[in-house]
Design an enzyme around this catalytic site. Structure first.
Site, PDB file in Angstrom:
ATOM      1  N   SER A 129      37.919 -10.662  12.273  1.00  0.00           N
ATOM      2  CA  SER A 129      37.532 -10.873  10.949  1.00  0.00           C
ATOM      3  C   SER A 129      38.246 -12.241  10.461  1.00  0.00           C
ATOM      4  CB  SER A 129      37.628  -9.899  10.018  1.00  0.00           C
ATOM      5  OG  SER A 129      39.153  -9.321   9.976  1.00  0.00           O
ATOM      6  N   ASP A 305      43.961  -7.335   0.453  1.00  0.00           N
ATOM      7  CA  ASP A 305      44.070  -6.239   1.317  1.00  0.00           C
ATOM      8  C   ASP A 305      45.346  -6.289   2.418  1.00  0.00           C
ATOM      9  OD1 ASP A 305      43.317  -8.141   3.112  1.00  0.00           O
ATOM     10  OD2 ASP A 305      41.417  -6.882   3.609  1.00  0.00           O
ATOM     11  N   HIS A 308      43.717 -10.174   5.206  1.00  0.00           N
ATOM     12  CA  HIS A 308      42.984 -11.058   5.177  1.00  0.00           C
ATOM     13  C   HIS A 308      43.559 -12.137   4.403  1.00  0.00           C
ATOM     14  CE1 HIS A 308      40.040  -8.359   6.525  1.00  0.00           C
ATOM     15  NE2 HIS A 308      39.829  -9.158   7.545  1.00  0.00           N
TER      16      HIS A 308
END
Length: 829
Positions: A129, A305, A308
């Site tokens: 991600s 979070d 990221h």
């Protein structure tokens, strides 16, 4: 002998004889302390001036340059001199998500540049991600309106059909056999082989296996297997491995708590060891992208979070990648990272041969004993008046011009090394209020420290105009190096300073022609030579068009226009007006005619563009194939010169009529008028500053600037000159810089700033404060030496004999025509 009691006045005796003697004693002490302070101040200045002369300063600067050359050569040879590696691995935040790579400049790519660079290429991002985030930031450079609406755990594809550019994201959250098979397939399938591959993965391995040591060993083994195929793929493609960014452990969710910074460091260490061990033949196949990680160390606390990165940090990584891929192809002037240096062109090689030839001739003449004493006149470029020695000086000998050319050759070599060769480092500008205003306070203190009495108390006397040019030039230098043009109020105030320079141009040249009436060819050539010598040399050595150094074409153009206005029939001088006042109307008619010409061109842009686009005039005024920049510069201060001429005319008439009181200590006007003018001037200053601060855009402000800048200039002149005590003192510190203001303005382009003023020259890496001190010291010494060289050569190149001067002008015109013709006939020009 008077006793203490006898010295006390009778009044004090009646009051006890204590108060007044104590006051007298205190006053005497204070008066003596003031004398001591003045004496210490004077001795301090004398001591500084005795030991720190300009000659000693130049020797120190020369030694510093030689030491810095050795240092940077050794640094690049032994410490890794690859700016691509600097770009990918080292850097620091300047603030507001502005990333500064170590030692080089990063170009801010936009859509058009990115598409041009990546046209018909395939770029692949493969990983987790975090790599997906980097993919989106990269694509947004190409297509800013791109949204992050793809599925999280699936492949994402982007295509720009016009440029046949493809950017893909492939979901590979772990460095495992699946990733290896994909990389291996690229090495076998030529049709699907990507041009650029960006990979990275680790967090899923840590998460799924709870950070076990066995998983780390497996990660190392898998990456070792992948690296073999990456090396092979790197023979025909750009390969990047993204090191893992840190996490902010306090905000990680429960199912991510095992992803610690300690674990990430172990995985980064493993990746670095594996990929570095895959180097062979002295060449790195896979490039490690660590800059994003360095940036994230400072910003991860702002993560939503904890895993990221914030958008600004992701953009840093994407822009680093874009610079690594595109700088060597597009070669942006403000993107020095990852760029190879262009070899010198033919004209640059010929200029080097010319300076070497001068060295040879100088050595031969020195060996033959051709020595003559010489003197240096100190010229004022605007008025061209020289302070010559009182005793007769011997003419310059045959060795003097060649010696001057040798010194100029050394200086041009330094220019070339600073801004054309890959020797010294460069960094980008970043504006902060402290970077601009703190140096202003420093120079103000120095300017006050070096205050002196003027030789005369006339309005705008020589010392005062030099002082004016000096402090304005220092402010402009600080403005340029700090990147203060980004702050509109500062930008507008500096625009007034530029207008004030042109105001002085009109004032100085009008005064000279009005008072002396010297319209001879020698005078014109002297002014043009002094204004343009350095710029012409730089155009050749640095391979830049004449208009690039915009201020010199601007003042040259206005000098020619002033000369034409004053020289055309009838030539009206002050001595003519003494015999008949009707001539005043003649000079007013000339000024009105000049104003009408200015207005005619200002309100007819198409005519202006067509006139200055005609060959060969266009060669003097074009920049990047257009005269638009010349139009912008010209119209922005179009009235400043004529304002200066009108002011000079009014002042000289009032002075001749003995309306002004210009004695030392005398106010310029009667008390009531002086106070009214001073009050009005202060109000105009405050009003202008409020207006400049309220401007929303530069365009909005620039529309009003030509009409209101003169108010600020006149306000300054009145405040500086109405009080008699203000006219009687000046700052020798500012005045010294004012004498070399033109050289300072031009030299800053390449040996103080860098990348053609886009960045800052870095002589001392890792210490911005020390770097600016050292580079400024060398820069000022060079500017002063260039001023001396220009003065020396002007005496040789421009002879006073008109016939000899005409022959030289004819030869120069013929050579210039040949150069212009050769450029016209060269394909692509």
């Amino acid at each position: 002998m008077e006793t203490e009691e006898e010295a006390v006045p009778h009044e004090s005796k009646r009051t006890g004889g204590a108060a007044l003697p104590l006051l007298d004693y205190t006053a005497a002490c204070c008066h003596g302390g003031a004398k001591m302070a003045v004496l210490a101040y004077s001795l301090g200045k004398r001591e500084i001036n005795q030991h720190f002369t300009i000659k000693n300063a130049k020797l120190i600067s020369l030694a510093a340059v030689l030491l810095l050359l050795l240092f940077h050569t050794a640094l690049r040879h032994y410490g890794g001199g690859d700016s691509c590696e600097w770009l990918l691995s080292k850097g620091r935040y300047l603030g507001e998500n502005v990333w500064q790579p170590y030692g080089c400049m990063m170009h801010k790519y936009k859509s058009n540049d990115a598409i041009t660079c990546l046209s018909e290429k395939r770029v692949v991002f493969a990983g987790d991600s975090r790599i997906r985030q980097l993919f989106y930031s990269f694509v947004k450079i190409i297509k800013p309106e791109m949204t992050e609406d793809g599925n999280k755990h699936e492949d994402i594809f982007f295509q720009d059909q016009k440029s046949s550019l493809n950017v893909d994201f492939l979901w590979y959250p772990e460095a495992n056999n699946s990733m290896k098979d994909r990389v291996m397939s690229w090495t076998h399938e030529a049709a699907a082989k990507p041009d650029v591959v960006i990979l990275g993965a680790a967090t899923w391995s840590i998460k799924l296996h709870s950070g076990s040591s066995e998983t780390l060993q497996q990660y190392r083994a898998n990456l070792t297997a992948i690296a073999v195929h990456l090396d092979k793929l790197a023979e025909h493609a750009e390969i990047y491995w993204v090191l893992q960014d840190p996490v902010y452990e306090d905000t990680l969710s429960e199912n991510r708590k095992m992803i610690t910074n300690q674990q990430l460091d172990l995985y980064n260490q493993a990746a670095t060891e594996v990929l570095n061990s895959s180097k062979y033949s002295g060449r790195s196949r896979v490039k490690l992208l660590a800059a994003a990680r360095q940036a994230a160390l400072e910003t991860i606390v702002n993560s939503d979070d904890g895993l990221h990165l914030p958008e600004g940090t992701r953009n840093v990584g994407a822009m680093v990648l874009m610079n690594s891929l595109c700088n060597k192809l597009l070669r942006p002037i403000d993107g020095s990272c990852c760029q190879t240096i262009s070899p010198p062109n033919l004209i640059q090689k010929l200029s080097a041969c010319f300076f070497l030839g001068a060295v040879v001739v100088f050595v031969v003449l020195h060996a033959l004993g051709c020595n003559r004493h010489r003197w240096h006149a100190t010229p004022d470029v605007e008025s061209l008046e020289e302070k010559k020695p009182t005793t007769a000086a011997a003419p310059l000998g045959p060795k003097a011009p060649f010696q001057a050319l040798c010194r100029m050759g050394v200086i041009m070599l330094y220019f070339y090394l600073c801004d054309r060769a890959d020797v010294f480092m460069k960094e980008q500008k970043f504006y902060t209020h402290s970077a601009f205003f703190i140096p202003l306070i420093y120079i103000l203190v120095l300017g006050v420290f070096y205050s002196e009495n003027t030789k005369e108390a006339k309005l705008l006397n020589r010392e005062q105009t030099d002082e004016w040019k000096g402090w304005m030039q220092l402010v402009i230098l600080i403005y340029h190096v700090s990147g203060a043009s980004a702050f509109v109020p500062v930008y507008m105030h500096v625009r007034v300073l530029v207008a004030a320079y042109l105001f002085q141009t009109g004032y100085g040249h009008f005064s000279f022609f009005w008072l002396k009436g010297d319209f001879g060819l020698y005078r014109v050539c002297q002014v043009l030579f002094r204004l343009n010598f350095l710029v012409v040399v730089l155009c050749i050595v640095m391979d830049r068009p004449y208009q690039f150094y915009y201020f010199v074409p601007l003042v040259t153009f206005w000098f020619v226009l002033i000369y034409a206005t004053m020289a055309i029939w009838p030539q009206i001088l002050q001595k003519k007006t003494n015999s008949s006042g009707i001539w005043y109307f003649g000079i007013l008619a000339k000024l009105l005619g000049l104003l009408l010409i200015i207005c005619f061109f200002a309100f007819s842009k198409s005519l202006f563009m067509s006139v200055f686009s005609v060959w060969p005039v266009s060669k003097l005024f074009e920049l990047n194939g257009s005269v638009h920049e010349w139009w912008f510069r010209w119209q922005l201060d179009r009235f400043a010169v004529i304002h200066g001429m009108v002011f000079a005319f009014i002042y000289l008439v009032l002075q001749k009529r003995q309306v002004l009181s210009e004695g030392k200590g005398e106010a310029l006007f009667p008390a009531k008028i002086s106070n009214l003018l001073l009050f009005s001037s202060v109000v105009s200053f405050i009003t202008y500053s409020i207006w400049a601060s309220s401007c929303k855009t530069k365009t909005e402000c620039n529309e009003m600037h030509p009409y209101i800048s003169v108010v600020q200039i006149l306000a300054f002149i009145l405040i500086r000159n109405i009080p008699g005590y203000a006219r009687s003192v000046y700052s020798s510190f500012f005045s010294w810089f004012g004498k070399i203001s033109l050289e300072l303005f031009i030299c800053q382009y390449h040996i103080w700033l860098a990348a053609d003023t886009k960045g800052i020259l870095v002589l001392i890496p890792g210490n911005p404060s020390l770097n600016i001190l050292v580079s400024t010291f060398i820069f000022v010494c060079v500017a002063h030496e260039v001023s001396v060289i220009t003065n020396d050569l002007a005496q040789v190149v421009i002879p006073k004999d008109n016939m000899a001067l005409l022959k030289r002008l004819g030869a120069m015109g013929f050579v210039s025509l040949l150069v212009l013709m050769s450029q016209l006939l060269t394909p692509g020009t």
